[in-house]
Motif scaffolding. Structure first.
Motif, PDB file in Angstrom:
ATOM      1  N   TYR A  39       0.835  -1.202   0.000  1.00  0.00           N
ATOM      2  CA  TYR A  39       0.000   0.000   0.000  1.00  0.00           C
ATOM      3  C   TYR A  39       0.867   1.248   0.000  1.00  0.00           C
ATOM      4  N   ASP A  40       0.208   2.376  -0.260  1.00  0.00           N
ATOM      5  CA  ASP A  40       0.937   3.633  -0.152  1.00  0.00           C
ATOM      6  C   ASP A  40       1.435   3.799   1.274  1.00  0.00           C
ATOM      7  N   ASN A  41       2.679   4.245   1.411  1.00  0.00           N
ATOM      8  CA  ASN A  41       3.198   4.451   2.757  1.00  0.00           C
ATOM      9  C   ASN A  41       2.734   5.788   3.299  1.00  0.00           C
ATOM     10  N   GLN A  42       2.856   5.909   4.622  1.00  0.00           N
ATOM     11  CA  GLN A  42       2.287   7.061   5.304  1.00  0.00           C
ATOM     12  C   GLN A  42       3.268   7.624   6.328  1.00  0.00           C
ATOM     13  N   LEU A  61       0.171  11.072   3.226  1.00  0.00           N
ATOM     14  CA  LEU A  61       0.596  10.037   2.284  1.00  0.00           C
ATOM     15  C   LEU A  61       2.030  10.280   1.845  1.00  0.00           C
ATOM     16  N   HIS A  62       2.808   9.174   1.800  1.00  0.00           N
ATOM     17  CA  HIS A  62       4.201   9.234   1.339  1.00  0.00           C
ATOM     18  C   HIS A  62       4.279   8.188   0.226  1.00  0.00           C
ATOM     19  N   GLN A  63       3.855   8.597  -0.987  1.00  0.00           N
ATOM     20  CA  GLN A  63       3.595   7.593  -2.025  1.00  0.00           C
ATOM     21  C   GLN A  63       4.843   7.029  -2.692  1.00  0.00           C
ATOM     22  N   GLU A  66       8.695   2.813   0.814  1.00  0.00           N
ATOM     23  CA  GLU A  66       8.856   2.466   2.235  1.00  0.00           C
ATOM     24  C   GLU A  66       9.837   3.412   2.911  1.00  0.00           C
ATOM     25  N   TYR A  84      13.914   6.603   1.599  1.00  0.00           N
ATOM     26  CA  TYR A  84      12.878   5.632   1.229  1.00  0.00           C
ATOM     27  C   TYR A  84      13.348   4.750   0.086  1.00  0.00           C
ATOM     28  N   LYS A  86      13.008   2.950  -3.493  1.00  0.00           N
ATOM     29  CA  LYS A  86      12.379   3.208  -4.778  1.00  0.00           C
ATOM     30  C   LYS A  86      12.755   2.056  -5.700  1.00  0.00           C
ATOM     31  N   THR A 120      -6.801  11.724   4.563  1.00  0.00           N
ATOM     32  CA  THR A 120      -5.361  11.682   4.387  1.00  0.00           C
ATOM     33  C   THR A 120      -4.916  12.776   3.428  1.00  0.00           C
ATOM     34  N   THR A 122      -1.506  14.852   1.431  1.00  0.00           N
ATOM     35  CA  THR A 122      -0.206  14.482   0.852  1.00  0.00           C
ATOM     36  C   THR A 122       0.871  15.486   1.241  1.00  0.00           C
TER      37      THR A 122
END
Length: 387
Positions: A39-42, A61-63, A66, A84, A86, A120, A122
């Protein structure tokens, strides 16, 4: 409710990145970054209302991937950096970027968000710290006393000093250096020293701890085999300029005087598995927090190597003989380094422990299963330190 009772918050995703909001010194606020592959990270903004013992949260949201590491600007409440993962063409890179959170979330508040506002939101990307030439990012460190424009990132075996331009919308690489030599040359972590006009950092790679001068980017000290296995984390004593703590996979926490680093000044051996994190209390440097894969958080009182080894001294003239004797006994008693408390609210590896920037008696710990626990220094000890 008992004053010292922990407050527990569960995230739905796994997590290992935690930071206090450094620039927020009024409200108790922590940021947690998640690690989900599906899922999208947060980023969870956790506001702790200590009067009512409740947690209010907002989610950003931290799209991009991870989150492995998160840190906040010391000067601007709205700005943070993340490292993160990528994924591109079967290759996974760890990148870093600087972000701004929505204006209305910048300050810690005690109001519970009503349902309409808890949608949520962004993050706004300010800039990437371009590491294509340098490898995987391990961490991002802000200049501790600075205006939030200088950051250092560690990427594989490189130390990169960045200058964030006016709006932080661009990061210019102002200098860099690389670790040379044989073996596994990869930084695991680093800390920017608050002393020496913020011109020094310490880094960990493999079993070695090194000090660097950020002006010349040259090595100024080296502690080889600081730990028997990988060094996981470092922290500087905020009040004693040459004192540095390290921890690692040999289950130990060690304290060093960097002027003469052949032997540690002290060693703690309380954990039974890898120690991921060590943190000095910002106001009372005798208080040390550690978190480990043994699922425990330990609070230690390292009074003998603190800036106040004898407690708050009382003027001799004011004491009678009897009081004098009592004072001496108290000092002897106070000089004993000891474990104050062991916290066992986690059931998984504790990857991060952090003190609050706003309340020196409050700290948070985060385990991999997404459990965040907020605890207080035991009241009795707090009064012992203050009185």
């Amino acid at each position: 409710m008992e004053d010292d009772a922990p407050v527990i918050y569960g995230l739905e995703f796994q997590a290992r990145a935690l930071t206090p909001q450094t620039a927020e010194t009024d409200a108790i606020r922590f940021l947690v970054g998640t690690q989900s592959l599906r899922y999208d990270n947060q980023i969870h903004i956790i506001d702790f209302d200590d009067e009512n013992n409740i947690i209010n949260k907002n989610v950003l949201l931290h799209q991009v991937g991870e989150i492995w590491h998160i840190s906040t600007s010391p000067a601007d409440k709205g700005v943070l950096a993340t490292c993160y993962n990528k994924t591109s063409d079967t290759k996974v890179m760890t990148c870093a970027a600087v972000w701004r959170m929505p204006k209305e979330l910048e300050s810690g508040s005690h109001e519970s968000p009503d349902d309409s506002s808890s949608n949520t939101q962004t993050l706004e990307l300010l800039c990437h710290l371009d590491n294509t030439a340098h490898g995987n990012m391990a961490c991002v460190m802000w200049e501790p006393m600075g205006d939030g424009k200088k950051i250092i990132s560690l990427a594989d075996n490189n130390i990169l000093l960045w200058d964030l331009q006016e709006s932080s919308a661009q990061a210019v690489l102002s200098s860099s250096t690389a670790l040379e030599g044989k073996g596994q040359l990869k930084f695991t972590s680093g800390r920017w020293s608050p002393h020496h006009n913020c011109t020094q950092i310490a880094t960990a790679n493999d079993t070695t701890v090194r000090g660097w001068d950020t002006r010349s980017m040259r090595q100024i000290y080296c502690i080889e085999n600081a730990h028997g296995q990988l060094v996981r984390d470092l922290d500087f004593n905020p009040n004693k300029q040459y004192y540095l703590a390290s921890c690692g996979d040999d289950c130990k926490v060690k304290f060093w005087d960097t002027r003469n680093a052949t032997e540690p000044v002290k060693t703690l051996e309380e954990h039974s598995h890898w120690v991921w994190n060590v943190r000095y209390n910002h106001s009372h440097d005798q208080l040390i927090l550690t978190g480990s894969s043994d699922s425990r958080v330990i609070l230690s009182n390292m009074v003998s190597i603190s800036s106040e080894p004898f407690g708050h001294m009382v003027d001799d003239d004011e004491l009678s003989d009897q009081e004098d004797q009592h004072q001496e006994e108290k000092i002897k008693e106070a000089l004993q380094d000891s474990v104050i408390a062991t916290y066992e609210e986690h059931e998984d590896s504790v990857y991060a422990v952090e003190w609050s920037s706003a309340d020196p008696w409050l700290f948070a710990s985060l385990s991999y299963d997404g459990r965040l626990v907020i605890n207080r220094v035991p009241r009795a000890l707090k009064y012992h330190i203050l009185l």
